[in-house]
Structure formats: C-alpha cells, structure tokens
Design a protein around this motif. Structure first.
Motif, PDB file in Angstrom:
ATOM      1  N   THR A 161     -56.751   4.580 -46.819  1.00 55.04           N
ATOM      2  CA  THR A 161     -55.539   3.883 -47.253  1.00 55.04           C
ATOM      3  C   THR A 161     -54.547   4.854 -47.876  1.00 55.04           C
ATOM      4  OG1 THR A 161     -56.797   1.847 -47.623  1.00 55.04           O
ATOM      5  CG2 THR A 161     -54.669   2.034 -48.735  1.00 55.04           C
ATOM      6  N   ASP A 202     -43.060   7.922 -46.345  1.00 53.47           N
ATOM      7  CA  ASP A 202     -43.048   6.855 -45.344  1.00 53.47           C
ATOM      8  C   ASP A 202     -43.076   5.470 -45.994  1.00 53.47           C
ATOM      9  OD1 ASP A 202     -43.093   8.654 -43.220  1.00 53.47           O
ATOM     10  OD2 ASP A 202     -45.292   8.677 -43.112  1.00 53.47           O
ATOM     11  N   LEU A 203     -43.814   5.341 -47.083  1.00 56.24           N
ATOM     12  CA  LEU A 203     -43.990   4.019 -47.693  1.00 56.24           C
ATOM     13  C   LEU A 203     -42.709   3.494 -48.322  1.00 56.24           C
ATOM     14  CD1 LEU A 203     -45.737   1.653 -48.549  1.00 56.24           C
ATOM     15  CD2 LEU A 203     -46.555   3.014 -50.482  1.00 56.24           C
ATOM     16  N   ARG A 208     -50.437   2.171 -54.766  1.00 54.93           N
ATOM     17  CA  ARG A 208     -49.380   2.921 -54.089  1.00 54.93           C
ATOM     18  C   ARG A 208     -48.132   2.073 -53.859  1.00 54.93           C
ATOM     19  NH1 ARG A 208     -51.385   7.830 -52.863  1.00 54.93           N
ATOM     20  NH2 ARG A 208     -49.661   8.385 -51.489  1.00 54.93           N
ATOM     21  N   ARG A 209     -48.303   0.812 -53.499  1.00 54.49           N
ATOM     22  CA  ARG A 209     -47.103  -0.005 -53.299  1.00 54.49           C
ATOM     23  C   ARG A 209     -46.398  -0.275 -54.613  1.00 54.49           C
ATOM     24  NH1 ARG A 209     -47.748  -4.520 -56.679  1.00 54.49           N
ATOM     25  NH2 ARG A 209     -48.853  -6.274 -55.685  1.00 54.49           N
ATOM     26  N   SER A 224     -50.924   2.772 -38.736  1.00 54.91           N
ATOM     27  CA  SER A 224     -51.267   4.191 -38.779  1.00 54.91           C
ATOM     28  C   SER A 224     -52.613   4.480 -38.123  1.00 54.91           C
ATOM     29  CB  SER A 224     -51.301   4.682 -40.232  1.00 54.91           C
ATOM     30  OG  SER A 224     -52.479   4.246 -40.883  1.00 54.91           O
ATOM     31  N   LEU A 280     -50.592   6.034 -46.410  1.00 54.81           N
ATOM     32  CA  LEU A 280     -49.410   5.599 -47.157  1.00 54.81           C
ATOM     33  C   LEU A 280     -48.759   6.748 -47.937  1.00 54.81           C
ATOM     34  CD1 LEU A 280     -50.691   2.171 -48.550  1.00 54.81           C
ATOM     35  CD2 LEU A 280     -49.149   2.556 -46.612  1.00 54.81           C
ATOM     36  N   ALA A 286     -48.340  -1.162 -42.570  1.00 53.29           N
ATOM     37  CA  ALA A 286     -48.183   0.274 -42.325  1.00 53.29           C
ATOM     38  C   ALA A 286     -49.543   0.955 -42.178  1.00 53.29           C
ATOM     39  CB  ALA A 286     -47.381   0.908 -43.460  1.00 53.29           C
ATOM     40  N   VAL A 287     -50.512   0.554 -43.011  1.00 52.40           N
ATOM     41  CA  VAL A 287     -51.861   1.118 -42.906  1.00 52.40           C
ATOM     42  C   VAL A 287     -52.459   0.796 -41.543  1.00 52.40           C
ATOM     43  CG1 VAL A 287     -54.214   0.996 -43.796  1.00 52.40           C
ATOM     44  CG2 VAL A 287     -52.287   1.060 -45.389  1.00 52.40           C
ATOM     45  N   LEU A 345     -54.124   0.210 -52.133  1.00 60.31           N
ATOM     46  CA  LEU A 345     -52.932  -0.425 -51.566  1.00 60.31           C
ATOM     47  C   LEU A 345     -52.002  -0.874 -52.688  1.00 60.31           C
ATOM     48  CD1 LEU A 345     -51.894  -1.676 -48.685  1.00 60.31           C
ATOM     49  CD2 LEU A 345     -52.587  -3.819 -49.761  1.00 60.31           C
ATOM     50  N   ALA A 381     -47.112  -2.848 -46.932  1.00 54.75           N
ATOM     51  CA  ALA A 381     -47.986  -1.677 -47.025  1.00 54.75           C
ATOM     52  C   ALA A 381     -49.203  -1.836 -46.118  1.00 54.75           C
ATOM     53  CB  ALA A 381     -48.407  -1.455 -48.465  1.00 54.75           C
TER      54      ALA A 381
END
Length: 321
Positions: free
Chosen positions: A9, A17-18, A105-106, A307, A13, A303-304, A102, A300
């Motif tokens: 994860t 990019d995030l 980071r978000r 990826s 991220l 996006a994971v 997750l 998020a």
C-alpha cells in the motif's frame, strides 16, 4: 481478489501521485453516506466503524475500523482497519487493502492538497507538532507540493521529536527538534498538528500574518489543538461538513458562540473545483480542519488497486458482443 498488505500500500501511494489523485477525486465526487458507529463492548469502549463510499459505475468500497482502546493494556495496537474494494458496476469484490497505511497516507496527503490552496506558495518553513504514526509522515507529504527547506519538530516526548528530526535530516532536510513551541510557531510558514490533544496547544497570538495552520488531530468533540484566538484570526476551511460535528476545534467554539457554520469559508471539494477562492492575501491566516472522508479512502484505494495492474475493464460491466 487481491490481498494488498501495508508495504504494498505504501509503495502504491507515493505522494507525488496521491495528492493529484485526491484533487481529482474531490472534484469528481462520490456517494459517501455518514459513517456508522457500532459499540462492540461498552465497558472497554470497543467500537466498530464503517465508512462506505462509491462512484457510479466505477468503484465501491467500505473501510472497516476496529477501535479497541483496552488493547494498550497488553501492548497491542488499539486500531486495526481494512478497506474492501469492489466494482460499483458489478458488485464483484476486487481487493482487500491495508487500512492503516491507506488512512495514514490519505490523511496527510489531504492536508498537503488543502495547503496548495491555502498556504503561501513560497512557504519554506514547516512546523510539525506531533511525531507519532501520522505526524511522522506530514513533512514528506508537504515536500511533494512545496519547496520545504526547514522542518521544526515538536512533540510532547522530546525523544520522539529528536528521532523524527534525525530521520528528516537523513532525507536532506534542515530539520531540528524544538521545545519552545511559541517561537517555532512564529517562525513557521506552515504549522501542522497531528496530536491527540484535549486542550489547545497552538495559540492564535503566536501566529504571524500569512501563516497556514493545518489541524489533523481533534477527531472527537473532546479533542482540541487550536485555541479560540486561532479561530478568531483565521479563515477556516474544512474537508467535509462532518468536521462541524466531530472536531472539538470547531464544536467547542460553536457551543461557546464564537463560531457559526456560516463562518466556515468553504470545503476542500469547493477549493478543488474552483468554486471558491483559497488564500486571498499574503497576510491572511488560513486554517484547514480535517476529520477524514470516505471519498479520500475510496480514491486512495482505487489508486492502490490500479497500481497492481488489473485490466482497466475489470471493474466495469462487460457489454455483449
């Protein structure tokens, strides 16, 4: 169905990019019902939280968060979370993603995104208050959108502040632990607080004109990071209207008659969509208060999932040939 762990994860991220992905997510929008709170054990305050969100025809997800405060008694983590991602077109489950990383980071990426609208573009000095699980990541997120050169670190435990400052030094930053919070606040262009404080730790009289104050902690009405003078002096923006019900930084001034919901300058979706202005002058003091949103979780998580290389048609309904 994919099972994506914490390290995967993190790798999926990166903040460069995030942050743009969150910007697009807040513009695009999603259905985000109010989070569900369920008491599992009233004696220990054990709680189950459910945060659902979906974007029509794309992704659907639920973050499940177990909060068991009594775990601290035997050295276990008090919080455990997972994000379950599915197709909003077919309902098929696609992935289970580590919810702790997750969320971490978000959370800091959302604050960094808000600062692109609210902090002065030339900001170079960042004060981070709180060197814990979330606070330790704040500087990295801000470096992805600002030319941050100096990071001041303050923590209730000085040892944690010194360790974070040393880590940031190894990343090439001019970083140092500080004990005089008033002087550090007066020096900073941006102040980020990520604490569990129940009494204000930032005083409005410390803030020089042009400061941006980012309040990440205070996710309950009993918690607070900024005093009344901050609220009086600053233009206040929030991530979602839920902040007005959940954060003591807002609920307490509202209850005291110092603030009304109409005084809020706008939300992050408003800023991202360009429907309201952000910072208006170089001297304005701006405040961003976040409590977290299911939309950011869904963005998020999507996006994971992407990826990891699934077919772009994997989450859409197939048309008959």
């Amino acid at each position: 169905m994919l099972n994506i762990d914490a390290q995967q994860t993190i790798k999926a991220l990166p903040f460069h990019d995030l942050v743009p992905a969150l910007r697009q997510g807040f513009v695009h929008g999603a259905s985000t019902p109010a989070r569900h709170h369920h008491t599992v054990d009233a004696d220990t305050d054990a709680t189950l939280l459910l945060m659902p969100a979906w974007s029509h025809g794309e992704f659907l997800g639920v973050k499940l968060v177990n909060v068991f405060p009594a775990n601290a008694l035997d050295g276990r983590a008090a919080l455990s979370s997972a994000f379950v991602l599915a197709s909003a077109a077919t309902g098929e489950h696609l992935a289970i993603i580590d919810g702790n990383e997750l969320t971490r980071r978000r959370t800091v990426a959302t604050s960094a995104l808000a600062a692109t609208y609210l902090a002065r573009p030339e900001s170079t000095t960042h004060l981070v208050v709180g060197a814990g699980h979330v606070g330790s990541l704040v500087a990295e997120a801000y470096r992805s959108v600002f030319d941050i050169r100096t990071v001041l670190v303050h923590n209730r435990s000085a040892g944690h502040a010194h360790r974070l400052a040393e880590t940031l030094k190894q990343q090439g930053l001019d970083a140092r632990a500080v004990t005089d919070l008033a002087s550090a606040a007066a020096e900073a262009d941006i102040i980020s607080c990520a604490t569990l404080a129940t009494e204000p730790i930032i005083q409005g009289d410390w803030l020089r004109p042009g400061t941006h104050l980012d309040l990440i902690g205070s996710f309950r009405p009993t918690m607070r990071e900024a005093d009344d003078q901050c609220i009086r002096r600053g233009a206040i923006f929030i991530d979602t209207p839920q902040a007005l019900r959940e954060s003591g930084d807002l609920t307490q001034p509202i209850d005291a008659g110092l603030l009304t919901p109409d005084d809020i300058a706008g939300t992050l979706p408003d800023l991202c969509a360009g429907t309201i202005p952000g910072r208006r002058t170089q001297e304005e003091i701006t405040i961003f208060k976040s409590v977290g949103s299911a939309l950011a979780d869904l963005t998020a998580a999507s996006a994971v999932y992407r990826s990891h290389g699934p077919s772009p048609r994997a989450h859409t309904r197939q048309e008959p040939s």
